[in-house]
Design an enzyme around this catalytic site. Structure first.
Site, PDB file in Angstrom:
ATOM      1  N   GLU A  19      24.665 -10.155  11.628  1.00 61.90           N
ATOM      2  CA  GLU A  19      24.281  -8.837  11.091  1.00 61.90           C
ATOM      3  C   GLU A  19      23.708  -7.903  12.163  1.00 61.90           C
ATOM      4  O   GLU A  19      23.728  -6.701  11.993  1.00 61.90           O
ATOM      5  CB  GLU A  19      23.251  -9.001   9.970  1.00 61.90           C
ATOM      6  CG  GLU A  19      23.807  -9.614   8.695  1.00 61.90           C
ATOM      7  CD  GLU A  19      24.711  -8.665   7.917  1.00 61.90           C
ATOM      8  OE1 GLU A  19      24.585  -7.440   8.085  1.00 61.90           O
ATOM      9  OE2 GLU A  19      25.555  -9.167   7.160  1.00 61.90           O
ATOM     10  N   LYS A  40      17.093  -5.467  20.492  1.00 58.23           N
ATOM     11  CA  LYS A  40      16.819  -6.908  20.656  1.00 58.23           C
ATOM     12  C   LYS A  40      16.797  -7.271  22.141  1.00 58.23           C
ATOM     13  O   LYS A  40      15.993  -8.071  22.601  1.00 58.23           O
ATOM     14  CB  LYS A  40      17.903  -7.683  19.904  1.00 58.23           C
ATOM     15  CG  LYS A  40      18.145  -9.101  20.330  1.00 58.23           C
ATOM     16  CD  LYS A  40      17.078 -10.010  19.787  1.00 58.23           C
ATOM     17  CE  LYS A  40      17.360 -11.476  19.963  1.00 58.23           C
ATOM     18  NZ  LYS A  40      18.071 -11.881  21.131  1.00 58.23           N
ATOM     19  N   ASP A  41      17.744  -6.693  22.901  1.00 58.95           N
ATOM     20  CA  ASP A  41      17.802  -6.925  24.353  1.00 58.95           C
ATOM     21  C   ASP A  41      17.251  -5.671  25.038  1.00 58.95           C
ATOM     22  O   ASP A  41      17.997  -4.884  25.626  1.00 58.95           O
ATOM     23  CB  ASP A  41      19.240  -7.216  24.771  1.00 58.95           C
ATOM     24  CG  ASP A  41      19.760  -8.470  24.097  1.00 58.95           C
ATOM     25  OD1 ASP A  41      19.466  -9.565  24.569  1.00 58.95           O
ATOM     26  OD2 ASP A  41      20.440  -8.353  23.052  1.00 58.95           O
ATOM     27  N   GLY A 100      21.738  -3.099  21.208  1.00 53.52           N
ATOM     28  CA  GLY A 100      20.606  -3.454  20.351  1.00 53.52           C
ATOM     29  C   GLY A 100      19.291  -3.479  21.111  1.00 53.52           C
ATOM     30  O   GLY A 100      19.225  -3.932  22.260  1.00 53.52           O
ATOM     31  N   SER A 159      23.022 -14.984  18.385  1.00 51.01           N
ATOM     32  CA  SER A 159      24.093 -15.993  18.346  1.00 51.01           C
ATOM     33  C   SER A 159      23.522 -17.352  18.743  1.00 51.01           C
ATOM     34  O   SER A 159      24.006 -18.394  18.309  1.00 51.01           O
ATOM     35  CB  SER A 159      25.217 -15.612  19.306  1.00 51.01           C
ATOM     36  OG  SER A 159      25.670 -14.302  19.012  1.00 51.01           O
ATOM     37  N   ARG A 160      22.472 -17.350  19.573  1.00 54.34           N
ATOM     38  CA  ARG A 160      21.894 -18.614  20.046  1.00 54.34           C
ATOM     39  C   ARG A 160      21.069 -19.321  18.957  1.00 54.34           C
ATOM     40  O   ARG A 160      20.741 -20.490  19.122  1.00 54.34           O
ATOM     41  CB  ARG A 160      21.032 -18.387  21.294  1.00 54.34           C
ATOM     42  CG  ARG A 160      21.879 -18.058  22.514  1.00 54.34           C
ATOM     43  CD  ARG A 160      21.084 -18.110  23.807  1.00 54.34           C
ATOM     44  NE  ARG A 160      21.955 -18.056  24.961  1.00 54.34           N
ATOM     45  CZ  ARG A 160      22.252 -16.953  25.647  1.00 54.34           C
ATOM     46  NH1 ARG A 160      21.739 -15.801  25.290  1.00 54.34           N
ATOM     47  NH2 ARG A 160      23.066 -17.004  26.686  1.00 54.34           N
ATOM     48  N   HIS A 198      24.866  -7.577  15.291  1.00 52.46           N
ATOM     49  CA  HIS A 198      26.045  -6.918  15.859  1.00 52.46           C
ATOM     50  C   HIS A 198      26.626  -5.923  14.839  1.00 52.46           C
ATOM     51  O   HIS A 198      27.019  -4.812  15.191  1.00 52.46           O
ATOM     52  CB  HIS A 198      27.155  -7.939  16.158  1.00 52.46           C
ATOM     53  CG  HIS A 198      26.776  -8.994  17.142  1.00 52.46           C
ATOM     54  ND1 HIS A 198      26.630 -10.316  16.802  1.00 52.46           N
ATOM     55  CD2 HIS A 198      26.539  -8.923  18.485  1.00 52.46           C
ATOM     56  CE1 HIS A 198      26.325 -11.018  17.877  1.00 52.46           C
ATOM     57  NE2 HIS A 198      26.255 -10.203  18.910  1.00 52.46           N
TER      58      HIS A 198
HETATM   59  P1  AMP Z   1      25.506 -10.224  22.474  1.00 51.73           P
HETATM   60  O1  AMP Z   1      26.725 -10.615  21.700  1.00 51.73           O
HETATM   61  O2  AMP Z   1      24.355 -11.167  22.304  1.00 51.73           O
HETATM   62  O3  AMP Z   1      25.800  -9.863  23.901  1.00 51.73           O
HETATM   63  O4  AMP Z   1      24.984  -8.875  21.802  1.00 51.73           O
HETATM   64  C1  AMP Z   1      25.817  -7.759  21.701  1.00 51.73           C
HETATM   65  C2  AMP Z   1      24.989  -6.578  21.282  1.00 51.73           C
HETATM   66  O5  AMP Z   1      24.374  -6.837  20.028  1.00 51.73           O
HETATM   67  C3  AMP Z   1      23.853  -6.271  22.274  1.00 51.73           C
HETATM   68  O6  AMP Z   1      23.749  -4.870  22.438  1.00 51.73           O
HETATM   69  C4  AMP Z   1      22.648  -6.838  21.582  1.00 51.73           C
HETATM   70  O7  AMP Z   1      21.444  -6.208  21.953  1.00 51.73           O
HETATM   71  C5  AMP Z   1      22.980  -6.575  20.130  1.00 51.73           C
HETATM   72  N1  AMP Z   1      22.229  -7.476  19.266  1.00 51.73           N
HETATM   73  C6  AMP Z   1      22.145  -8.830  19.344  1.00 51.73           C
HETATM   74  N2  AMP Z   1      21.302  -9.307  18.416  1.00 51.73           N
HETATM   75  C7  AMP Z   1      20.832  -8.234  17.730  1.00 51.73           C
HETATM   76  C8  AMP Z   1      19.912  -8.061  16.649  1.00 51.73           C
HETATM   77  N3  AMP Z   1      19.298  -9.096  16.061  1.00 51.73           N
HETATM   78  N4  AMP Z   1      19.677  -6.805  16.212  1.00 51.73           N
HETATM   79  C9  AMP Z   1      20.286  -5.745  16.784  1.00 51.73           C
HETATM   80  N5  AMP Z   1      21.164  -5.837  17.804  1.00 51.73           N
HETATM   81  C10 AMP Z   1      21.426  -7.059  18.272  1.00 51.73           C
END
Ligand code: AMP
Length: 294
Positions: free
Chosen positions: A36, A150-151, A148, A187-188, A38
């Site tokens: 959710e 989040k990062d 996000g 995802s982790r 993403h």
């Molecule tokens: P990742 O697949 O982990 O590289 O994340 C892809 C994008 O999704 C990045 O911009 C993250 O910051 C964002 N993202 C990951 N987890 C979350 C979350 N819980 N809430 C909002 N955005 C997120």
């Protein structure tokens, strides 16, 4: 919806959309295993842009040699089904060879911002991120790209990259999506056993406690950091990697807090799984920033 694997095809499709159809393009870069968090980015992209491209690429350049690149969850079939439901126009899912062709030797480094926090714990991580985002932005040339909070450090680095290298893309940063328990979706989280999942709640709890103490008048960064540390340490399955209290833009570590916006970032191991989270205080940004739940 079309799944595109080739950089060249992605570029030419995007070029046609821009030139012949005069439509806006939104890009959501991901490493797949979508949740959710993403999807909140995808929803916003869908609202703001005519055409939505989601990239799904587990980027080897941002993983250290001892990190989880090979175990990282991958399920393009499931991701595709989800993105179809969200009316995405294109999935860009290149292979490693497609993104890093033989002889690839150009890397992007955002100095300063990349050398602290996650950059210290994960040397080379942000060079990998900045490089892949540069290739993605140059391939798609989106009007908007969605990331996000989040990062938090990654979002700051990408904003700086786009500014410094004059990319014609606006970076949109959206709030962290959380479980009801407060745990940020990641995802982790799939690596966590049931017991570890339960234990991981101590991460957001420690941030909320710091925010409450701040609201109650605590202005010593050291004391707030101690509170975070003690809260995490109260959970036997958790081990703190770092907690940092900093300026929200420069990431400069703060000592005494006044009424400026503040970012608390944390990284902690729950068992063998390393998770990150953060909370903004006094940012003046929408309240829901700190606690959006699914
Ligand atoms: P990742 O697949 O982990 O590289 O994340 C892809 C994008 O999704 C990045 O911009 C993250 O910051 C964002 N993202 C990951 N987890 C979350 C979350 N819980 N809430 C909002 N955005 C997120």
């Amino acid at each position: 919806m079309e799944i595109i694997n080739r950089r060249q095809r992605m570029s030419s499709v995007a070029r046609k959309i821009r030139r012949e159809q005069d439509k806006s393009i939104g890009l959501v870069p991901t490493m797949g295993a979508l949740h959710e968090g993403h999807l909140s980015l995808v929803k916003e992209a869908r609202q703001m842009c005519d055409i939505v491209v989601v990239s799904v690429f587990v980027n080897p350049a941002q993983f250290g040699p001892k990190e989880d690149f090979s175990q990282y969850p991958r399920d393009l079939t499931k991701d595709t089904a989800l993105l179809t439901d969200y009316n995405v126009d294109y999935i860009f899912a290149p292979s490693t060879e497609e993104m890093y062709p033989k002889g690839f030797s150009t890397y992007v480094n955002v100095e300063g911002l990349s050398d602290q926090l996650e950059g210290t714990s994960r040397p080379g991580h942000f060079k990998g991120v900045a490089t892949v985002v540069t290739v993605l932005l140059n391939t798609v040339r989106p009007d908007f790209a969605f990331f996000g909070q989040k990062d938090a450090q990654q979002a700051l680095i990408i904003k700086r990259l786009v500014r410094d290298l004059a990319f014609d893309t606006e970076i949109v940063v959206l709030p962290t999506v959380r479980e009801e328990s407060g745990l940020a979706l990641s995802s982790r989280n799939a690596y966590l056993s049931n017991e570890e999942h339960e234990a991981a709640k101590v991460i957001p709890l420690s941030l909320v406690k710091a925010k409450e103490a701040y609201k109650a008048g605590e202005r010593s960064a050291g004391k707030l950091a101690d509170l975070v540390r003690k809260t995490v340490e109260s959970e036997p399955r958790a081990r703190l990697d770092y907690v940092n209290i900093s300026n929200t833009e420069s990431l400069e570590q703060l000592d005494k807090l006044d009424d400026q916006p503040v970012l608390i970032t944390i990284a902690a191991f729950i068992g063998k799984t390393r998770l990150i989270d953060n909370i903004l205080m006094n940012s003046g940004v929408k309240k829901k920033d700190s606690l959006v739940k699914v």
